[in-house]
Every structure is written in structure tokens, then in C-alpha cells.
Scaffold this motif. Sequence first.
Motif, PDB file in Angstrom:
ATOM      1  N   LEU B  37       0.824  -1.216   0.000  1.00 54.72           N
ATOM      2  CA  LEU B  37       0.000   0.000   0.000  1.00 54.72           C
ATOM      3  C   LEU B  37       0.857   1.265   0.000  1.00 54.72           C
ATOM      4  CD1 LEU B  37      -2.836  -0.766   2.575  1.00 54.72           C
ATOM      5  CD2 LEU B  37      -3.027  -0.567   0.098  1.00 54.72           C
ATOM      6  N   VAL B  42      -3.815   5.862  -1.703  1.00 54.01           N
ATOM      7  CA  VAL B  42      -4.935   5.041  -1.251  1.00 54.01           C
ATOM      8  C   VAL B  42      -6.036   5.923  -0.670  1.00 54.01           C
ATOM      9  CG1 VAL B  42      -5.609   3.082   0.169  1.00 54.01           C
ATOM     10  CG2 VAL B  42      -3.265   3.267  -0.649  1.00 54.01           C
ATOM     11  N   GLN B  43      -7.250   5.741  -1.182  1.00 53.51           N
ATOM     12  CA  GLN B  43      -8.398   6.471  -0.649  1.00 53.51           C
ATOM     13  C   GLN B  43      -9.036   5.674   0.471  1.00 53.51           C
ATOM     14  OE1 GLN B  43      -9.058   9.556  -1.886  1.00 53.51           O
ATOM     15  NE2 GLN B  43      -7.201   9.165  -3.083  1.00 53.51           N
ATOM     16  N   LEU B  44      -9.806   6.367   1.264  1.00 51.17           N
ATOM     17  CA  LEU B  44     -10.473   5.711   2.389  1.00 51.17           C
ATOM     18  C   LEU B  44     -11.410   4.607   1.897  1.00 51.17           C
ATOM     19  CD1 LEU B  44     -10.461   5.896   5.413  1.00 51.17           C
ATOM     20  CD2 LEU B  44     -12.375   7.488   5.301  1.00 51.17           C
ATOM     21  N   ASN B  45     -11.997   4.833   0.693  1.00 45.43           N
ATOM     22  CA  ASN B  45     -12.940   3.836   0.190  1.00 45.43           C
ATOM     23  C   ASN B  45     -12.251   2.678  -0.522  1.00 45.43           C
ATOM     24  OD1 ASN B  45     -12.027   4.891  -2.160  1.00 45.43           O
ATOM     25  ND2 ASN B  45     -13.926   5.984  -2.646  1.00 45.43           N
ATOM     26  N   GLY B  46     -10.917   2.627  -0.476  1.00 48.83           N
ATOM     27  CA  GLY B  46     -10.199   1.496  -1.047  1.00 48.83           C
ATOM     28  C   GLY B  46      -9.666   1.745  -2.448  1.00 48.83           C
ATOM     29  N   LYS B  48      -7.233   2.801  -5.257  1.00 47.06           N
ATOM     30  CA  LYS B  48      -5.772   2.945  -5.241  1.00 47.06           C
ATOM     31  C   LYS B  48      -5.215   3.319  -6.602  1.00 47.06           C
ATOM     32  CE  LYS B  48      -5.558  -1.406  -3.194  1.00 47.06           C
ATOM     33  NZ  LYS B  48      -6.832  -1.392  -2.541  1.00 47.06           N
ATOM     34  N   ALA B 252      -4.104   8.824   8.224  1.00 44.53           N
ATOM     35  CA  ALA B 252      -4.934   7.749   7.689  1.00 44.53           C
ATOM     36  C   ALA B 252      -6.422   8.021   7.820  1.00 44.53           C
ATOM     37  CB  ALA B 252      -4.592   6.438   8.376  1.00 44.53           C
ATOM     38  N   GLN B 259      -4.000   7.509   3.062  1.00 40.80           N
ATOM     39  CA  GLN B 259      -3.639   6.237   3.679  1.00 40.80           C
ATOM     40  C   GLN B 259      -2.334   5.677   3.125  1.00 40.80           C
ATOM     41  OE1 GLN B 259      -6.935   3.481   4.242  1.00 40.80           O
ATOM     42  NE2 GLN B 259      -7.327   4.716   6.044  1.00 40.80           N
ATOM     43  N   ALA B 263       0.642   4.393   5.350  1.00 40.00           N
ATOM     44  CA  ALA B 263       1.267   3.086   5.164  1.00 40.00           C
ATOM     45  C   ALA B 263       2.781   3.228   5.120  1.00 40.00           C
ATOM     46  CB  ALA B 263       0.751   2.421   3.889  1.00 40.00           C
TER      47      ALA B 263
END
Lengths: 365, 287, 320
Positions: B37, B42-46, B48, B252, B259, B263
Motif C-alpha cells: 500500500l 490510497v483512498q479511504l474507500n479502497g 488505489k 490515515a 492512507q 502506510a
Amino acid sequence: MAAITLKNIVKSYDKTQVVKGIDLAIEDGEFVVLVGPSGCGKSTTLRMIAGLEQPTSGDIIIGDRVVNDIEPQDRNIAMVFQNYALYPHKSVKENIVFALRRLKVDNEEIERRLSEISEMLQLEELLERKPADLSGGQRQRVAMGRAIIREADVFLFDEPLSNLDSKLRSHMRTEIGKIHNKFGRTSVYVTHDQVEAMTLADKVVVLHDGYIAQSGTPMEIYLNPTNIFVAQFIGSPSMNIIEGTLFNDYLDIDGYHLPRNQLSNVAYQAPITDSGLKVKVGIRPDFFNDKAFFSETEITFNFTGLTIDLIEPMGFDKEVLFNLAGSSVKARLDLRSDITLGAKIDLLVDLSRVLIFDHKTEQRL
Amino acid sequence: MTPLERAEAKFGWKLVTPTILILGLLILYPLMYNVYLSFFDVQLNGYKTFVGFENYIKLLTNTDYYSAIGTTSLYLLGTVVGTTLLGLAMALLLKDPFKGRGLVNAAIMLPYVAPVISVVFGWQFLFDPISGVVNYLFVDALGIWSERTNLIGNPDSALWVVVLFDIWKHAPIAYLLILSKLVSVSRDQYEAAAIDGYGPIGRFFHVTLPELYFVLATVVLLRLIWNLNRFEDVYLLAPNVQTLPIFTYYQAFTGVIDQGLAAATSVIQLAVLSVFIWFYIKKIMKW
Amino acid sequence: MLGKRTLTGRIGFALAILLLVSFSLLPFAQILSTSLKHQYDWGNPSLIPQTINLDAYKELLGLTEAKKVEMPAAIQKILNNPKLPQDKKDAISAKYMSNDNLFPFGKYMLNSVIFSVGAATFSLVFSVMGAYSISRLRFKGQVVIQRSVLFVYMVGGVLLMVPLYQMAMNIGLASSLWGSAFCLFLIYIVQTLPVGMYMLGNYFRGIPFALEEAAMMDGCSRKEAIIKVVLPLSLPMLATVFIYCFIIGWNEYLFASVFLKQYPEFHTLPLALQELFVSKNAIWDRIMAASMLTLAPIVICFLFASRFMKGGKTDGGVKG
Ligand SMILES: Nc1ncnc2c1ncn2[C@@H]1O[C@H](COP(=O)(O)OP(=O)(O)OP(=O)(O)O)[C@@H](O)[C@H]1O
Ligand SMILES: [Mg+2]
């Protein structure tokens, strides 16, 4: 009912062999004692019979089954551990009947056997206690009870008495003898106490460094040890080993000439050179005595003019030390022997009890 | 291997399998996934997008990151020294039995087991500028400070409150470790030293301290390991003290969420932590 | 060693103990004291309330009758406005009426209990299995597993929050209520499992192996020996491990906030308390009373565990 056979059993931990090829046949109902110095592999051998260790090679046969691949719990064996291994959270009673409960033996039968055994071992008063509240001797008896009640094919004992004081030990030794006579189960008993070995065993197996040094009845082992290790390990005080030289007609010990044809080891046939053959001579302290205590018929040899260096009265008898061929030799004499320190005396020895060993291999000639 | 040994091994594997699965799936895999990651935006909603080393570059050029490292270092220094010293003092004080030791023991263990969330409020109240007893003591009673101050509100002073809090909460652990070693030092040694003419202080330096060397090293290392990861104790008491874990948490989950950057921070932190842990397992742990 | 025999030595010792205990207990005393004080009493540095005020506890435990909330006159006026649609009116009045249960403490407590007891239970079961395996059974790879468990034990939650959250997101768990709760549950197991294994592993090693061998000689399989001999002997330790795991779960805040923040019904106590603290309903006595009630189960468990732990029961069964 079960005989036990060990076939060329080897056990290695990582690279080191601790049991180095044991062959042993134990008959049904026989009481076999494994003795040997610490670390010689007694416990390991016993634990392999129990299934708590697996042999690296070789077969173990109990009854008519090869048990190598059978789990310990399925071998129908009972065992008494050195430290007893009583279940601390169970009462004495529950400790004893644990195995039976598991087998779903009915309650009446359990009670019957329990009362029989607790009477025999004098445990009646203790049944409700926890192991922590028992003395060492009591714990030992509980451990015995737990093993006996199973009526298993084979009993194994790993130094069961070594944590008891000497009085209790000899008492329990007698008890174990009685129990064996009563139930007649095949038993294997590990100890390094030779008194236990001599008194209990039908057959004594002396282990040395992973090998069987000798096996036989207690008397065979005592009177006819096949090598110096066994000779010295069994018997107390231990056998005197003296330098000697063997000639065609006689055995020379420090100038004393013992006639060859009356010694027990006449089997040695190879020709001996004129300079003689260096040997080690073994004589048990018990086989020396004053002239007065031998009968006329015994064939004896008289060591004349020995100087006594030390006298140790032991109660029933007395031990004296003198010098022979450069080693200090011990003799056990009758209490009535009239001996004083520094005096010159004569000691007789039973010639048939003088053993001759090879100087190098230390095996009997 | 004989069949019985094989059966035992099989049983062994059967018993650890759930543990291996759970720990592998929820710790070892996430640690690796974290590395992955760190090369993404990376967004909070996953969602990438691959960005290569950009997160690391961003991080290493971010002055806030360096100030977080500075804060963390101070935090570690303060807590390690404080906890070890207080733990040692407690152990020395409570080494010999006395009436009521059980109660005292329970009392001093309490901070360790208590939920952070609860005790944090007690501490906040103690340092409260209006009602808190600390301000009362230093301003009104003793007159050391000229005016009431919000110690927790100001990040610089809050750091030291947080340090004190950690010492209060974790000295009991150090105490237990040190005590167990201390009671195993044989009396003979003290008596021999006393006969050799050492007084209490001499005995402390010549007998006690050398015996404690190893356990003190253990305490220090353990404090470093745990406190490098410490989140709740800091965040809940004084969210304005930005040690690395808090810095990461903010990246994060709050404000401008990044995020990937979080990471990357965690990856670097794990590398440092692994050195400590490796050292600990290698040198100290006997399991 | 401290020269306790002299009078000054004794006084010094007593003072030191007193200081130490006060330092340890002061924050607890402060929490208790403030939770019992009326607002006018807060600024009073004395720990003893002038009058005891139990309102906060009553409110949290739901012992007060739901208060009729006075609606401000201005709001009343708006509501009386006939032009306003009925649903708007309901929304507004609901907003003002909803204050009657400010902090459903019982619900949060229940959530906390479910999460921490549940996770501790699973954790205990798995750690018994795992710890037994790596401390008692012989197989290849044991050492590696042991070390890994130890390593994992020391990796803190902060290093895992991003990847775990993203993993939960990827498989769609993080976006639903039950999914999030499930994730948190798993995470609590993972956070406690290594500790449990570590504690139990050391404990099992201290149980003489001969006891299990005796059980096998008595006809038990390995499994039966574990269940009938090892576990009964480990009861105090099992209880301790359970309590320890329970405490970890009960006290956890970080992951609860990551996974459950948007689901107030599932808030655990730490999360709920923190939310309360930053909300407009934060009043010291309420917060302190809630803290006290969060604290109480832990203190009880701890006192219980420390008593339970005495009397390791293995001696006596072994060695004469
Ligand atoms: N698990 C093991 N791993 C490695 N070596 C072992 C192990 N168990 C026993 N040994 C070694 O095997 C040898 C024999 O051990 P064993 O326990 O059989 O001796 P013993 O004859 O019963 O001795 P003692 O009279 O002291 O009980 C010893 O040298 C011991 O160190
Ligand atoms: Mg042995």
C-alpha cells in the motif's frame, strides 16, 4: 499375559546413540531388573517399552504384537514413575481409579478392587486426601496402587523407591516383592540400587553405556560376572581387582603362587610364554577369611604375612585393608576375627572364587 | 520418523493451525500488504493508484514527519528513563515483606490494568486549568507559577504530561520484572558484601546493580518496543502531542486522508521496531 | 537493607510507601470524587465532595425517570407555525427531545462485554491449542512458529490499522455494520492470542511432563490427557489468561474507532466515552461516573485474578 522381546533396539537423540543395540527376552511373569550407572540408558529402555519414546531402530514385541507403532495407551502397560506423577488435582482415590473409570469398569468392581488394594497398601485412611497432603512414602504407595489396580499385562517401574529414606525403601522393596508374587505380572524394574536388583529380580540385566554388559540370575551375576564392569558394579563392597601374572601352572600375585588347576578359570587354553601373561585378578572381599571360618573340605589358598593397614568394624563384620601387588585390597572378615592394626596375619581365600580377567579387554578369560 | 512420531507431529500441526491462520492472515499478511500500500495513493474507500516512491518522498520532505520523530524520541527517552527508575525504586522499596504489602501491591498495579479511557479523564481533570488540583497547587497553594495554565492544551507541555502518564501507567510492569529478579538475589551476597565493609549504598552498587543489569536491559528494551507503538495513551490524553503513531492515525483517518502516506510511515516504523524486537528475541527472550 | 530498624528509617519507609500509593491512586480518587460532586464543587481541590451527588450514576444506569425536556420558547414558536410541514416539525422536535437518553451506558456496556468476552473466549481456546502444541509436542518448525508468535505479539496495532482497514474495505466488510463488527471481533482475537499463547506456553512447560505420561499409561490418548490432566491443572492460569484477554479487549480504543465510529449502536465503552467527551453533552460528573463504571469491572477482575493466581497447584503431585 505377556512376554517381552527387545530386538536390537537402538535409540539416538540427534546424533548421539544412548542405547546401542539391546537384545533381551523377558518371559511372561518374569521380574527383570535393569541396573547400571547413571546415564547408561535404563530409563530410556524402559520408556521405549512403555511407548513414551520411540526406538530409532529395532523391534519391541509385547505378547505376540510388535508394538513399535502402537500408542502407549494401547499397550496395556502400567507404570510407576520415579517422582510418582500423581495427578495433583485429584484425590488419592481418584488417582487410583482414574484408569478404571476411563475403561468404564462398573462401580461395584471399582470399589472391590479399590478396597482390596487400599488394604494391601494401607491407603484406607488416605483415600480422600490430595497428593500434596501426603508424605513421600504415602505418595509412593498411591503410585503403586494406581499401577496395580489396572491389572495390566506389564508393570514398569522407574526407580520407584529412589526418593525414600533407607528404612522405608527396604520396607517397600519387600512389599513390591510380595505384590509380584501375588499377581505374577511381567515386570521391568529400573534401579541403580543393587540390593533391589539382587533381592527382587528373577533376572538382572546390567546395562553399561547403552549395551547389556551381562544378564542372568542374581547369583550368576554375583558369582560369575563376565567382565570387570559387572564384577565391580554388583556387590558391596565392590570386588578387588589386583594385578597378576598367569603362568602355565600357577597364577602369580605379588609373589604368591596360586595353583592354576584349582582356579575357576581353567578354560584358558592358549599357550603362555615363559614370561607369563599379565592379567587382572578379581576377588570379592567376602571371599577372604580367617582360617578358623573355613571348613576342611574347601579348597583355599593362604595369603600369609599380610600387614593390615586399616580396620573398619561394620557391626556384624569388619572390613580390613591391606596391600597386595600395589593395590589396596579389602577383605570382609567375621566379627570374631582377632585382628590388630599393623599386625601380620594370614588370610585364606576360596580358590574357586578367584576370577581372572584379560588385562586389556577386561573380559573373563 | 516412526509412525508414532509422525502422529505426534501431525497432532501438533493440527493444534497450531488456527493460530497460524489467524495470525498469518491478520498480522503477517497485513504487514506485507502495508508495504504494498505504501506505493499507492490510497483512498479511504479502497481506491488505489500506483505512485511509486512518491509517498516516501512526500514523507521525507514533510517537516511534520521530522517533528513527529522528534516528539517520539523525547517521548521514548522520558518514558524509558522514568519507567525504569520508578520501577527500580518501587522494587527496592517493596522488596522485603511488611504488613499490608499485598494491598500496596494491588494499589500500584491498578494504573496498569485500568482502561486508558477512564483514567485519562482523571488526568485531564487533574490538569484542568480551572478546576484541576495541579494548577491549584502550583498557583494558589505554592505560588510557583504566576498564573493558571492549560498544560494539556499546549503541545510542548502536554508532551511531558503524556510522559508522566505513561510512567504512572507502566512503571508497575518494570516493577514486577525487576522485583522478580531482585528477590532471587541470594542473601549471602549481601552478607558477604556487608562483611567486606560495604554500607547500604555500597551494597546497592556492588551487589544489586550488577545482578539487575540484565533485567534492566530487558525493561528498557520492552519499553522501547511498546512505547514506539503507543497510541491510545497519547491520543486520548492529549491529541495534540504528535508522536509517530498519532501522526500516522491523522494521516490515515482524519482531515486530508492519505492512507498511502500512513502506510509508508508504518513501514518505516516497522523496520525500526523489528530491529528492537529482533534484539529482544535474540538476546533476552528465553521461551 | 534500607535500615528499617531505626525510627527515622521506618518513618521514611512509611512516607515513601504513602507517597507511592498516593501517586498511583490519585487519578482514581479524582475520578471517583468528581463523579460524586455537584458542579459548584468542582473547583474545590478537596477530594471529598461537600455533598454527595449521585445524579450522574442514576442517569447512566437509567434509574431516573425520563425527564420531560423543556422546549425553548423560540423552538415552540417554530413548531406552532402552521406553514411548516408535519415531518419537518417532527424532525425538529425529535432533535430536541432525543436528549433524554444522552448516554445509553447499558447498551455500550453490553457491546463491550460481547466484544471482549467473546474475543477472550475464542482467544483462550486457540491459545490453549497453540500453546500446548508448541510447548509440548515435538515437530519440525516449532521454533519458527514460537518466534513468529513472539514477533507478532510485539507488533502494535498502529502498524496494522491501515492495511487491516483496507483489507476489510476490499472484501466489503468495512462498509456494513455487521461486517465491521465482525472485523473488530477478529482483530480482538488476534490482539490477545499471542499474549495468551505466550502465558500458557510458559505455564504448560512448568507442568511436569510425567503427569501426561502417567495419564497415557492409564490409557488416555494425548487428547484425553490434555483434557483430563493438563487443563484441570491449568485452571488458575486459564482464568488469568481469560481475564487478561478480556481486559485488553475491554480497554481497546484504536480499532473500535477505526471500524465502529459511524455505527453508534455498536460503540464500545471506550469509543462511546471518547465520543461523549468531545460532544456537547460532556459534563465532568457524567464523564467521571461513566469512567468509574467502565473501570469497575476491570478492577474487580484484577483483584479476582491476583487472588486466583496464588497457589500454583502442581507441586505435591511430583517429587517427594
Ligand atoms: N530427551 C533427551 N535428549 C537427549 N539426550 C537424552 C534425552 N533423554 C536422555 N538422554 C540421554 O540419554 C542417556 C541415557 O539416559 P537415561 O535417562 O536412560 O539414563 P538412566 O540410565 O535412566 O540414568 P539415571 O540412573 O540417572 O536415571 C543420558 O546420557 C541422557 O543424557
Ligand atoms: Mg533414569
